[in-house]
Design a protein around this motif. Structure first.
Motif: not given
Ligand code: BTN
Length: 318
Positions: A85-87, A109, A112-115, A120, A130, A180, A183-184, A204-205
């Motif tokens: 995950s870039t985060n 990723q 990848g993680r979402g809210r 994600f 990114m 959609k 997502g941020i 940001i995805g």
């Protein structure tokens, strides 16, 4: 030499240029130019090789180009082919206090993680994944506005580059034609004692190119290409990051907040909200100047919603 050839091709985007033109400019042989260009095509660069005439570099190139992005955003860029995950990566990097203004991008990723703890899904090479590390001089209470500011920066970039009518769905999604596309995930580290923000990571995805969506999101997700526009991920990244910078540099006059309110797709709509596990229906009245949602509940009460999410857009105008 490879980079120099790419540069010349890019300077002549969408134009036919000959192998001898490139060879003369770089003082190399035509056969060497042809060898390098074949490798570039192999790597996925969209270069048309027109027999006996020359080459055309397509402006909608789908390859992520670290150097090109770096030159156009004046920030350090780290590009991964694959990362969890870039985060997550930036979180580790941010612990080093010297690090600031770094953009991490990945083609893919694996985690990848979402809210709200969600996953994600970040398909290989079809999207933008990114994260941007910033250390803005703003108060802790203002930090949540960074998500609104980012949504505006992305929405504006998509509008400008594609002409598509993208909209913001509170609080952090970008929609096109009711589906959609982006997502941020904004994550902040604060220093409670000093009452300041240490750093913010803006994740940001964006679904840019066509891909197979998972069964669970198939009916609610789309990509920019699915909506009729093929653009370069590099151009979109550059425009978004520069938009974010502009808004942050003018943070105090809150221009972005007006745009956030005006770009919303949920005003006067009936929505289903989920606030910490409590689901209820309401009609959206407005978004206030703190980026919070003001709704009318079905027992006719006006309520300000600070966090949570809209689980369903009923989309009846009220
Ligand atoms: C959401 O829709 O819930 C937010 C999705 C945010 C996804 C991006 S992709 C780049 C960055 N790295 C992550 O792990 N998540 C964000």
């Amino acid at each position: 030499m490879k980079n120099k050839i790419i540069e010349i091709l890019k300077e002549n985007k969408n134009k036919l240029i000959t192998g001898s033109y490139i060879a003369n400019k770089l003082n190399i042989t035509r056969s060497y130019v042809s060898k390098v260009i074949l490798t570039l095509i192999d790597e996925g660069y969209q270069i048309e090789n027109i027999s006996r005439s020359g080459y055309i570099y397509k402006s909608n190139n789908k390859i992520l180009d670290k150097d090109f992005i770096e030159r156009n955003i004046c920030k350090e860029v780290i590009l991964f082919d694959e990362i969890d995950s870039t985060n997550n990566y930036l979180k580790k990097l941010a612990k080093d206090k010297k690090q600031n203004d770094v953009l991490v991008i990945a083609n893919h990723q694996t985690n990848g993680r979402g809210r709200l703890g969600r996953t994600f899904i970040s398909d290989k090479t079809s999207g933008i994944y990114m994260s941007l590390l910033i250390r803005p001089n703003i108060s802790i209470s203002d930090a949540k506005k960074i998500t609104c500011l980012t949504a505006v920066a992305i929405n504006k970039a998509i509008n400008e580059l594609t002409g598509l009518d993208s909209k913001i769905k509170w609080v952090n999604d970008i929609y096109i034609n009711n589906k959609k596309v982006c997502g941020i995930l904004t994550e902040a580290q604060t220093s409670i004692e000093e009452g300041i923000i240490d750093y913010i990571i803006i994740g940001i995805g964006i679904n840019v190119y066509k891909r197979e969506f998972d069964e669970s999101i198939k009916n609610i997700a789309t990509s920019i290409e699915d909506e009729g526009s093929i653009i370069s991920r590099n151009d979109l990244i550059i425009t978004i990051v520069n938009n974010i910078d502009n808004y942050i540099n003018n943070f105090s006059n809150e221009i972005y907040m007006k745009e956030y309110q005006n770009s919303s797709c949920i005003i006067n709509k009936e929505v289903e909200l989920n606030i910490r596990g409590n689901a209820f229906k309401a009609t959206v009245l407005r978004i206030n100047d703190d980026g919070e949602l003001v709704v009318r509940t079905f027992d006719n009460k006006e309520l300000v919603v600070y966090s949570g999410e809209i689980t369903r857009l009923v989309l009846n105008d009220k």
